[in-house]
Write an enzyme that holds these catalytic residues in place. Structure first.
Site, PDB file in Angstrom:
ATOM      1  N   SER A   1       0.836  -1.210   0.000  1.00  0.00           N
ATOM      2  CA  SER A   1       0.000   0.000   0.000  1.00  0.00           C
ATOM      3  C   SER A   1       0.865   1.253   0.000  1.00  0.00           C
ATOM      4  O   SER A   1       0.606   2.217  -0.738  1.00  0.00           O
ATOM      5  CB  SER A   1      -0.893   0.021   1.248  1.00  0.00           C
ATOM      6  OG  SER A   1      -1.818  -1.032   1.202  1.00  0.00           O
TER       7      SER A   1
ATOM      8  N   ARG B   1       1.585   4.232  -3.087  1.00  0.00           N
ATOM      9  CA  ARG B   1       1.360   5.652  -2.789  1.00  0.00           C
ATOM     10  C   ARG B   1       2.649   6.451  -2.933  1.00  0.00           C
ATOM     11  O   ARG B   1       2.622   7.606  -3.377  1.00  0.00           O
ATOM     12  CB  ARG B   1       0.772   5.792  -1.383  1.00  0.00           C
ATOM     13  CG  ARG B   1      -0.699   5.309  -1.325  1.00  0.00           C
ATOM     14  CD  ARG B   1      -1.124   5.040   0.103  1.00  0.00           C
ATOM     15  NE  ARG B   1      -2.550   4.737   0.246  1.00  0.00           N
ATOM     16  CZ  ARG B   1      -3.119   3.560   0.001  1.00  0.00           C
ATOM     17  NH1 ARG B   1      -2.397   2.545  -0.445  1.00  0.00           N
ATOM     18  NH2 ARG B   1      -4.423   3.375   0.188  1.00  0.00           N
TER      19      ARG B   1
ATOM     20  N   ARG C   1     -13.406  -7.175 -11.217  1.00  0.00           N
ATOM     21  CA  ARG C   1     -13.633  -6.534  -9.909  1.00  0.00           C
ATOM     22  C   ARG C   1     -14.430  -5.237 -10.052  1.00  0.00           C
ATOM     23  O   ARG C   1     -14.323  -4.536 -11.053  1.00  0.00           O
ATOM     24  CB  ARG C   1     -12.290  -6.289  -9.209  1.00  0.00           C
ATOM     25  CG  ARG C   1     -11.618  -7.611  -8.878  1.00  0.00           C
ATOM     26  CD  ARG C   1     -10.301  -7.426  -8.188  1.00  0.00           C
ATOM     27  NE  ARG C   1     -10.442  -6.847  -6.867  1.00  0.00           N
ATOM     28  CZ  ARG C   1      -9.421  -6.494  -6.100  1.00  0.00           C
ATOM     29  NH1 ARG C   1      -8.182  -6.643  -6.544  1.00  0.00           N
ATOM     30  NH2 ARG C   1      -9.620  -5.985  -4.914  1.00  0.00           N
TER      31      ARG C   1
ATOM     32  N   SER D   1     -13.538   1.055   2.713  1.00  0.00           N
ATOM     33  CA  SER D   1     -12.512   0.808   1.703  1.00  0.00           C
ATOM     34  C   SER D   1     -11.518   1.961   1.652  1.00  0.00           C
ATOM     35  O   SER D   1     -11.870   3.093   1.321  1.00  0.00           O
ATOM     36  CB  SER D   1     -13.159   0.624   0.325  1.00  0.00           C
ATOM     37  OG  SER D   1     -12.171   0.694  -0.683  1.00  0.00           O
TER      38      SER D   1
ATOM     39  N   ASP E   1      -6.873  -8.255   4.319  1.00  0.00           N
ATOM     40  CA  ASP E   1      -6.112  -9.153   3.443  1.00  0.00           C
ATOM     41  C   ASP E   1      -5.598 -10.391   4.182  1.00  0.00           C
ATOM     42  O   ASP E   1      -4.995 -11.273   3.558  1.00  0.00           O
ATOM     43  CB  ASP E   1      -4.921  -8.402   2.832  1.00  0.00           C
ATOM     44  CG  ASP E   1      -5.390  -7.305   1.871  1.00  0.00           C
ATOM     45  OD1 ASP E   1      -6.507  -7.424   1.337  1.00  0.00           O
ATOM     46  OD2 ASP E   1      -4.637  -6.329   1.684  1.00  0.00           O
TER      47      ASP E   1
ATOM     48  N   LYS F   1     -12.239  -9.428  -3.695  1.00  0.00           N
ATOM     49  CA  LYS F   1     -10.789  -9.224  -3.731  1.00  0.00           C
ATOM     50  C   LYS F   1     -10.232  -9.884  -4.998  1.00  0.00           C
ATOM     51  O   LYS F   1     -10.962 -10.123  -5.946  1.00  0.00           O
ATOM     52  CB  LYS F   1     -10.164  -9.780  -2.448  1.00  0.00           C
ATOM     53  CG  LYS F   1     -10.558  -8.990  -1.201  1.00  0.00           C
ATOM     54  CD  LYS F   1     -10.041  -7.573  -1.259  1.00  0.00           C
ATOM     55  CE  LYS F   1     -10.463  -6.749  -0.064  1.00  0.00           C
ATOM     56  NZ  LYS F   1     -10.067  -5.345  -0.194  1.00  0.00           N
TER      57      LYS F   1
END
Ligand code: S3P
Length: 446
Positions: free
Chosen positions: A28, A32, A128, A173, A326, A353
């Site tokens: 993550s 970013r 998705r 989310s 996760d 997912k």
């Protein structure tokens, strides 16, 4: 993915794990770091970046839009940013591979640019739901053309100055929250996202690190109200990416389950929005300690030490889900070996997912002799209080976390466990095989 390119893998049980290993950078934070570096003015240097396929897809997309992203010999990634709103129209379709985070966050960035871009991904990503980001970004003025059900491939036309909005998140989310905040960077005025359960806050932390004004208020229901002030001058800033707690989860659970194991994992990100699995394992009786807690690059980190121990089943509170979303597949593996039942509720998000993780976990456990029940948004695993039978072949549906979870299952089972395809592991944990075999595990491509 075709059968021809699948690579089955097998885990053999028995060998204790020991040693200290550094798991790769947090996924993550890595996405970013590249994205915000590309939107900042100046040069951002990133150490510890995850070089999994998902993050490489993000790097490729931002290069295609004019940012300069290079690696140095010492492993540091160098990003020369273009400033907020400064990206150029990509000349080709942006392929986000397997990564929902990359796709959804980039849509937020693109909503703040007056140009059209086309996005696609692999078969998993193309199945998705994107409506969850399309809905708020349309309110901000972006225009979308997409497949039935809001699926990729899609085209987005953004706006130089999107409308600032106040958006109440219908699902917990971090990806949706981040997409809206990123579009809000280009808006004139303040954009607010209300989340009813706190989700990972790396976007908020890193935007501040780059000089944006982000206010966070605690809401009465335990959630958060997050506001970003539009049109900041983002300034390049160095980033040190901590190790990924979601990757650490695999050697951690393996070390807990395989008798005689003792493993340490230095420099793991301990952001409280990510540590739900650690809380569960402790409640189950795991011998897990955290040492040398410190702050690195704006994130809390620590060294994790974990030894084999017997586990007991627990009830996982639904409000813990965002902090370990996760990690449910590997928690289910721990639960299968624990004494008694483990009940996980409020986990409907697992169905959207990289695969339908509720269905894939249930099928994989059953194929290995584990008793499990499930419903639309829950799962109950009946633990064996010791090594489970194993001996099954698990369908992974090109889901990295399903592959790694069931390989961990095999390390502690009575018989070897195989997964039909290990190639997806490279999306998030490219050196999984080396790290696990380095600790003593017997894992192989079959
Ligand atoms: C992520 C958020 C989570 C998580 C994903 C990474 C992120 O998804 O499952 O692996 O980096 O923002 P949701 O926010 O959609 O639950």
């Amino acid at each position: 993915m075709s059968n021809a390119s699948k690579r089955p893998m097998t885990a053999l049980p028995g060998r204790a794990l020991s040693g200290s290993v550094r798991v790769p950078g947090d996924k993550s934070i890595s996405h970013r770091a590249l994205m915000f570096g590309a939107l900042a003015a100046g040069r951002t240097e990133i150490s510890g970046l995850l070089t999994g396929e998902d993050v490489l897809a993000t790097a490729a997309a931002f290069r295609a839009m004019g940012a300069t992203i290079e690696t140095r010999d010492d492993g540091v990634w160098v990003v020369d940013g273009v400033g907020v709103g400064g990206l150029a129209e990509p000349a080709d379709v942006l392929d986000m591979g397997n990564s929902g985070t990359a796709a959804r966050l980039i849509l937020g960035v693109l909503a703040g640019h007056g140009m059209t871009a086309f996005l696609t991904g692999d078969a998993s990503l193309r199945s998705r739901p994107m409506k969850r980001v399309i809905t708020p970004l349309e309110k901000m003025g972006a225009i979308f053309t997409c497949r039935e059900g809001g699926r990729l491939p899609l085209a987005i036309t953004g706006r130089v100055e999107p409308m600032p909005i106040r958006y109440d998140l219908p699902v917990a989310s971090a990806q949706v929250k981040s997409a809206v905040l990123l579009a809000g960077l280009a808006a004139r005025g303040a954009t607010t996202v209300i989340e009813h359960a706190p989700t990972r806050d790396h976007t908020e932390n890193m935007l501040r690190h780059f000089g944006a004004t982000v206010d966070v208020e605690e809401a009465d229901d335990g959630g958060r109200v997050v506001t970003v002030k539009g049109q900041p001058e983002l300034q390049a800033a160095p980033i040190k990416v901590p190790s990924d707690p979601s990757s650490a989860a695999f050697p951690m659970v393996a070390a807990t389950l395989v008798e005689g194991s003792e493993v340490s994992l230095p420099g793991i990100c301990l952001n409280p929005t990510r540590t739900g699995l650690f809380a569960c394992l402790k409640e189950m009786g795991a011998d897990l300690s955290i040492e040398n807690e410190r702050v690195e690059g704006g994130e809390p980190v620590g060294d994790i030490a974990i030894k084999a121990s017997a586990l007991k089943g627990i009830e996982v509170p639904p409000e813990r889900a965002p902090s370990m979303i996760d990690e449910y597949p590997v928690l289910a593996i721990a639960a299968a070996h624990a004494e008694g039942e483990t009940l996980m509720t409020g986990i409907g998000e697992l169905r959207v997912k990289e695969s339908d993780r509720l269905a894939t976990v249930v099928a994989g456990l059953r194929a290995n002799g584990v008793t499990v029940e499930d419903g639309e948004d829950w799962m109950k695993v009946t633990g064996s209080g010791g090594a489970i039978p194993g001996g099954g072949m698990v369908e992974t549906h090109f889901d990295h976390r399903i592959a790694m979870s069931f390989l961990v299952l095999g390390l502690a089972a009575q018989n070897p466990v195989s997964v039909d395809d290990g190639t997806a592991i490279a999306t998030s944990f490219p050196d999984f095989l080396d790290i696990m075999t380095g600790l003593g595990a017997e894992l192989e491509f079959s």
